[in-house]
Scaffold this motif. Structure first.
Motif, PDB file in Angstrom:
ATOM      1  N   TRP A   7       0.831  -1.192   0.000  1.00 53.57           N
ATOM      2  CA  TRP A   7       0.000   0.000   0.000  1.00 53.57           C
ATOM      3  C   TRP A   7       0.864   1.239   0.000  1.00 53.57           C
ATOM      4  O   TRP A   7       1.921   1.278   0.622  1.00 53.57           O
ATOM      5  N   LEU A   8       0.381   2.291  -0.654  1.00 53.96           N
ATOM      6  CA  LEU A   8       0.986   3.609  -0.601  1.00 53.96           C
ATOM      7  C   LEU A   8       0.024   4.503   0.181  1.00 53.96           C
ATOM      8  O   LEU A   8      -1.141   4.632  -0.197  1.00 53.96           O
ATOM      9  N   CYS A  52      -3.759   2.267  -2.639  1.00 56.65           N
ATOM     10  CA  CYS A  52      -3.321   3.593  -2.218  1.00 56.65           C
ATOM     11  C   CYS A  52      -4.416   4.241  -1.382  1.00 56.65           C
ATOM     12  O   CYS A  52      -5.585   4.226  -1.763  1.00 56.65           O
ATOM     13  N   ILE A  79      -7.391   3.037  -5.532  1.00 61.46           N
ATOM     14  CA  ILE A  79      -7.224   4.218  -4.692  1.00 61.46           C
ATOM     15  C   ILE A  79      -8.471   4.455  -3.860  1.00 61.46           C
ATOM     16  O   ILE A  79      -9.571   4.556  -4.391  1.00 61.46           O
TER      17      ILE A  79
END
Length: 177
Positions: A7-8, A52, A79
């Motif tokens: 994950w970001l 994300c 996202i």
């Protein structure tokens, strides 16, 4: 539920990011943090991510403007937009720009994971995002509950004329029945 995905996490609040990163690590998630658009794009160019979490307000920069760029650089990135200042308009815009979900802070790690996992089905089976009318109705109901059913106080909080709010409430109750 644990996952080994990467994950970001993008938010301008470093303390929040570090707490979230540690909590996700306990769930088996490898999370990398970024505190600005430039840092996020630099990180994304050197590493691939599956998910994300993107905050809408990045120290004066707009997460909504960053969202399409993230997807352009990595089209398969899921996202989830996170914000402390939720509104119907920004939720709709985030979904229009490619976000798979939209949550308001504060959230727990399990809510974040569920926010992704609820939509982790094949794209053709993903539920349609709610309509503007449905999102408006949910927002009205939330504000109405916050004001303990007081229509006048709710109308003031929504910056809406009381009669307009009453019409919306009547229209929806007839539609539901």
């Amino acid at each position: 539920m644990t996952t080994n995905k990467t994950w970001l996490l993008i938010d301008d609040d470093t303390a929040f990011l570090e707490v979230l990163q540690r909590a996700l690590k306990r769930q088996g998630v490898d999370a990398t943090i970024a505190t600005s658009q430039a840092e996020a794009l630099g990180t994304l160019s050197s590493r691939s991510f599956s998910r994300c979490v993107l905050d809408l307000n990045l120290g004066g920069e707009s997460g909504l403007q960053l969202l399409p760029e993230l997807l352009h650089r990595q089209p398969d990135l899921d996202i989830l937009v996170l914000t402390g200042y939720g509104s119907i308009a920004t939720a709709v815009e985030a979904m229009r720009r490619g976000a798979i979900n939209y949550l308001c802070k504060p959230v727990t790690v399990s809510q974040l994971i569920s926010g992704f996992d609820a939509l982790a089905i094949t794209p053709e089976l993903r539920p349609e995002p709610p309509s503007v009318e449905e999102m408006e109705w949910e927002h009205i109901q939330r504000v109405l509950n916050e004001h303990e059913g007081n229509v006048s106080a709710t109308a003031r909080a929504l910056n809406m004329h009381r009669r307009t709010l009453q019409r919306k409430l009547q229209k929806h109750s007839r539609w539901r029945n």
